[in-house]
Design a protein around this motif. Structure first.
Motif, PDB file in Angstrom:
ATOM      1  N   ARG A  34      -8.238 -33.471 -40.351  1.00  0.00           N
ATOM      2  CA  ARG A  34      -8.086 -34.016 -41.711  1.00  0.00           C
ATOM      3  C   ARG A  34      -8.903 -35.290 -41.886  1.00  0.00           C
ATOM      4  NH1 ARG A  34      -2.402 -35.155 -42.623  1.00  0.00           N
ATOM      5  NH2 ARG A  34      -2.198 -35.102 -40.392  1.00  0.00           N
ATOM      6  N   ALA A  35      -8.890 -36.164 -40.894  1.00  0.00           N
ATOM      7  CA  ALA A  35      -9.670 -37.407 -40.990  1.00  0.00           C
ATOM      8  C   ALA A  35     -11.167 -37.109 -40.993  1.00  0.00           C
ATOM      9  CB  ALA A  35      -9.307 -38.348 -39.851  1.00  0.00           C
ATOM     10  N   SER A  36     -11.590 -36.141 -40.194  1.00  0.00           N
ATOM     11  CA  SER A  36     -13.006 -35.755 -40.166  1.00  0.00           C
ATOM     12  C   SER A  36     -13.425 -35.158 -41.503  1.00  0.00           C
ATOM     13  CB  SER A  36     -13.260 -34.745 -39.053  1.00  0.00           C
ATOM     14  OG  SER A  36     -13.025 -35.325 -37.797  1.00  0.00           O
ATOM     15  N   LEU A  37     -12.570 -34.312 -42.080  1.00  0.00           N
ATOM     16  CA  LEU A  37     -12.866 -33.741 -43.395  1.00  0.00           C
ATOM     17  C   LEU A  37     -12.979 -34.836 -44.439  1.00  0.00           C
ATOM     18  CD1 LEU A  37     -13.269 -31.359 -45.295  1.00  0.00           C
ATOM     19  CD2 LEU A  37     -10.771 -31.130 -45.412  1.00  0.00           C
ATOM     20  N   PHE A  38     -12.079 -35.826 -44.375  1.00  0.00           N
ATOM     21  CA  PHE A  38     -12.169 -36.943 -45.308  1.00  0.00           C
ATOM     22  C   PHE A  38     -13.512 -37.658 -45.186  1.00  0.00           C
ATOM     23  CE2 PHE A  38     -11.900 -41.499 -46.016  1.00  0.00           C
ATOM     24  CZ  PHE A  38     -11.681 -41.498 -47.378  1.00  0.00           C
ATOM     25  N   CYS A  39     -13.930 -37.940 -43.956  1.00  0.00           N
ATOM     26  CA  CYS A  39     -15.196 -38.658 -43.748  1.00  0.00           C
ATOM     27  C   CYS A  39     -16.384 -37.845 -44.252  1.00  0.00           C
ATOM     28  CB  CYS A  39     -15.371 -39.013 -42.277  1.00  0.00           C
ATOM     29  SG  CYS A  39     -14.259 -40.314 -41.726  1.00  0.00           S
ATOM     30  N   LEU A  40     -16.357 -36.544 -44.027  1.00  0.00           N
ATOM     31  CA  LEU A  40     -17.434 -35.689 -44.542  1.00  0.00           C
ATOM     32  C   LEU A  40     -17.456 -35.692 -46.064  1.00  0.00           C
ATOM     33  CD1 LEU A  40     -17.113 -32.644 -42.137  1.00  0.00           C
ATOM     34  CD2 LEU A  40     -19.032 -34.239 -42.260  1.00  0.00           C
ATOM     35  N   LEU A  41     -16.285 -35.537 -46.686  1.00  0.00           N
ATOM     36  CA  LEU A  41     -16.214 -35.549 -48.147  1.00  0.00           C
ATOM     37  C   LEU A  41     -16.609 -36.906 -48.714  1.00  0.00           C
ATOM     38  CD1 LEU A  41     -12.898 -33.567 -48.687  1.00  0.00           C
ATOM     39  CD2 LEU A  41     -15.211 -32.799 -49.259  1.00  0.00           C
ATOM     40  N   LYS A  42     -16.195 -37.979 -48.056  1.00  0.00           N
ATOM     41  CA  LYS A  42     -16.550 -39.321 -48.510  1.00  0.00           C
ATOM     42  C   LYS A  42     -18.058 -39.526 -48.476  1.00  0.00           C
ATOM     43  CE  LYS A  42     -15.747 -44.250 -47.587  1.00  0.00           C
ATOM     44  NZ  LYS A  42     -17.069 -44.556 -48.092  1.00  0.00           N
ATOM     45  N   THR A  43     -18.696 -39.094 -47.399  1.00  0.00           N
ATOM     46  CA  THR A  43     -20.146 -39.240 -47.292  1.00  0.00           C
ATOM     47  C   THR A  43     -20.844 -38.443 -48.388  1.00  0.00           C
ATOM     48  OG1 THR A  43     -19.976 -39.575 -44.907  1.00  0.00           O
ATOM     49  CG2 THR A  43     -22.134 -38.936 -45.765  1.00  0.00           C
TER      50      THR A  43
ATOM     51  N   ASP B 236     -22.724 -40.064 -55.673  1.00  0.00           N
ATOM     52  CA  ASP B 236     -22.108 -41.050 -56.555  1.00  0.00           C
ATOM     53  C   ASP B 236     -20.971 -40.430 -57.363  1.00  0.00           C
ATOM     54  OD1 ASP B 236     -21.738 -43.597 -57.552  1.00  0.00           O
ATOM     55  OD2 ASP B 236     -23.131 -43.317 -59.207  1.00  0.00           O
ATOM     56  N   LEU B 237     -20.110 -39.647 -56.688  1.00  0.00           N
ATOM     57  CA  LEU B 237     -18.975 -38.999 -57.341  1.00  0.00           C
ATOM     58  C   LEU B 237     -17.627 -39.487 -56.837  1.00  0.00           C
ATOM     59  CD1 LEU B 237     -20.164 -35.278 -57.094  1.00  0.00           C
ATOM     60  CD2 LEU B 237     -20.188 -36.709 -59.125  1.00  0.00           C
ATOM     61  N   GLY B 238     -17.593 -40.254 -55.782  1.00  0.00           N
ATOM     62  CA  GLY B 238     -16.350 -40.504 -55.085  1.00  0.00           C
ATOM     63  C   GLY B 238     -15.457 -41.606 -55.598  1.00  0.00           C
ATOM     64  N   ARG B 239     -15.966 -42.530 -56.373  1.00  0.00           N
ATOM     65  CA  ARG B 239     -15.160 -43.687 -56.783  1.00  0.00           C
ATOM     66  C   ARG B 239     -14.249 -43.314 -57.953  1.00  0.00           C
ATOM     67  NH1 ARG B 239     -17.281 -45.920 -52.960  1.00  0.00           N
ATOM     68  NH2 ARG B 239     -19.070 -47.256 -52.807  1.00  0.00           N
TER      69      ARG B 239
ATOM     70  N   SER C   1      -9.920 -42.122 -54.232  1.00  0.00           N
ATOM     71  CA  SER C   1     -11.228 -41.501 -54.345  1.00  0.00           C
ATOM     72  C   SER C   1     -11.082 -39.998 -54.536  1.00  0.00           C
ATOM     73  CB  SER C   1     -12.051 -41.766 -53.078  1.00  0.00           C
ATOM     74  OG  SER C   1     -11.414 -41.158 -51.971  1.00  0.00           O
ATOM     75  N   LEU C   2     -12.186 -39.367 -54.878  1.00  0.00           N
ATOM     76  CA  LEU C   2     -12.212 -37.917 -54.995  1.00  0.00           C
ATOM     77  C   LEU C   2     -11.877 -37.244 -53.667  1.00  0.00           C
ATOM     78  CD1 LEU C   2     -12.726 -35.401 -56.682  1.00  0.00           C
ATOM     79  CD2 LEU C   2     -15.173 -35.680 -56.218  1.00  0.00           C
ATOM     80  N   PRO C   3     -12.417 -37.698 -52.527  1.00  0.00           N
ATOM     81  CA  PRO C   3     -12.028 -37.070 -51.255  1.00  0.00           C
ATOM     82  C   PRO C   3     -10.527 -37.160 -50.977  1.00  0.00           C
ATOM     83  CG  PRO C   3     -14.032 -38.320 -50.940  1.00  0.00           C
ATOM     84  CD  PRO C   3     -13.526 -38.643 -52.320  1.00  0.00           C
ATOM     85  N   ALA C   4      -9.910 -38.290 -51.279  1.00  0.00           N
ATOM     86  CA  ALA C   4      -8.467 -38.427 -51.072  1.00  0.00           C
ATOM     87  C   ALA C   4      -7.712 -37.444 -51.955  1.00  0.00           C
ATOM     88  CB  ALA C   4      -8.024 -39.854 -51.341  1.00  0.00           C
ATOM     89  N   TYR C   5      -8.179 -37.278 -53.193  1.00  0.00           N
ATOM     90  CA  TYR C   5      -7.550 -36.322 -54.100  1.00  0.00           C
ATOM     91  C   TYR C   5      -7.713 -34.896 -53.578  1.00  0.00           C
ATOM     92  CZ  TYR C   5      -6.709 -33.339 -58.074  1.00  0.00           C
ATOM     93  OH  TYR C   5      -6.246 -32.336 -58.878  1.00  0.00           O
TER      94      TYR C   5
ATOM     95  N   MET D  37     -28.913 -41.294 -46.532  1.00  0.00           N
ATOM     96  CA  MET D  37     -28.612 -42.108 -45.381  1.00  0.00           C
ATOM     97  C   MET D  37     -27.727 -43.290 -45.761  1.00  0.00           C
ATOM     98  SD  MET D  37     -29.907 -40.504 -42.881  1.00  0.00           S
ATOM     99  CE  MET D  37     -29.994 -41.546 -41.477  1.00  0.00           C
ATOM    100  N   ALA D  38     -27.859 -43.792 -46.982  1.00  0.00           N
ATOM    101  CA  ALA D  38     -27.042 -44.932 -47.403  1.00  0.00           C
ATOM    102  C   ALA D  38     -25.567 -44.547 -47.451  1.00  0.00           C
ATOM    103  CB  ALA D  38     -27.500 -45.442 -48.760  1.00  0.00           C
ATOM    104  N   ALA D  39     -25.271 -43.327 -47.905  1.00  0.00           N
ATOM    105  CA  ALA D  39     -23.875 -42.877 -47.972  1.00  0.00           C
ATOM    106  C   ALA D  39     -23.277 -42.787 -46.574  1.00  0.00           C
ATOM    107  CB  ALA D  39     -23.783 -41.532 -48.681  1.00  0.00           C
ATOM    108  N   TYR D  40     -24.054 -42.312 -45.622  1.00  0.00           N
ATOM    109  CA  TYR D  40     -23.582 -42.241 -44.234  1.00  0.00           C
ATOM    110  C   TYR D  40     -23.307 -43.641 -43.706  1.00  0.00           C
ATOM    111  CZ  TYR D  40     -23.504 -41.432 -39.223  1.00  0.00           C
ATOM    112  OH  TYR D  40     -23.143 -41.410 -37.902  1.00  0.00           O
ATOM    113  N   ALA D  41     -24.204 -44.577 -44.010  1.00  0.00           N
ATOM    114  CA  ALA D  41     -24.030 -45.953 -43.567  1.00  0.00           C
ATOM    115  C   ALA D  41     -22.779 -46.570 -44.198  1.00  0.00           C
ATOM    116  CB  ALA D  41     -25.263 -46.784 -43.910  1.00  0.00           C
ATOM    117  N   GLU D  42     -22.510 -46.248 -45.475  1.00  0.00           N
ATOM    118  CA  GLU D  42     -21.308 -46.749 -46.139  1.00  0.00           C
ATOM    119  C   GLU D  42     -20.049 -46.211 -45.471  1.00  0.00           C
ATOM    120  OE1 GLU D  42     -21.167 -46.221 -50.376  1.00  0.00           O
ATOM    121  OE2 GLU D  42     -23.257 -46.850 -50.589  1.00  0.00           O
ATOM    122  N   THR D  43     -20.052 -44.936 -45.122  1.00  0.00           N
ATOM    123  CA  THR D  43     -18.895 -44.342 -44.446  1.00  0.00           C
ATOM    124  C   THR D  43     -18.698 -44.983 -43.084  1.00  0.00           C
ATOM    125  OG1 THR D  43     -19.159 -42.246 -45.623  1.00  0.00           O
ATOM    126  CG2 THR D  43     -17.884 -42.180 -43.587  1.00  0.00           C
ATOM    127  N   GLN D  44     -19.786 -45.199 -42.357  1.00  0.00           N
ATOM    128  CA  GLN D  44     -19.687 -45.847 -41.056  1.00  0.00           C
ATOM    129  C   GLN D  44     -19.156 -47.270 -41.197  1.00  0.00           C
ATOM    130  OE1 GLN D  44     -20.158 -44.423 -37.948  1.00  0.00           O
ATOM    131  NE2 GLN D  44     -20.108 -42.629 -39.243  1.00  0.00           N
TER     132      GLN D  44
END
Length: 79
Positions: A57-66, A72-75, A33-37, A1-8
């Motif tokens: 594409r933006a939705s896919l980014f948000c899903l991958l970011k979450t 803890d892989l995205g930074r 980030s890894l999602p951007a890559y 849930m914390a990752a979702y909150a961070e994305t929001q």
């Protein structure tokens, strides 16, 4: 849930930016980030392009970011 909150929170900082604006921010490197890559590989070298739907594409980014934030892989660390 914390990752979702961070994305929001990340989206909230952009004051409801349109999908195209979020993708432009990724192109400018404002969110390394890894999602951007992954998007750059999946969408043939970049997140911009007329052949693809900005909302998808933006939705896919948000899903991958979450997901990567939850695992803890995205930074990306600057060298």
């Amino acid at each position: 849930m914390a990752a979702y909150a961070e994305t929001q929170a990340w989206l909230g900082e952009r004051d409801g930016a349109a999908p195209a604006e979020l993708l432009e921010a990724l192109e400018r490197g404002e969110h390394p980030s890894l999602p951007a890559y992954i998007l750059s590989v999946f969408y043939e070298g970049g997140t911009a392009g007329d052949d693809y739907d900005d909302t998808v594409r933006a939705s896919l980014f948000c899903l991958l970011k979450t997901l990567t934030d939850a695992l803890d892989l995205g930074r990306v660390e600057e060298a």
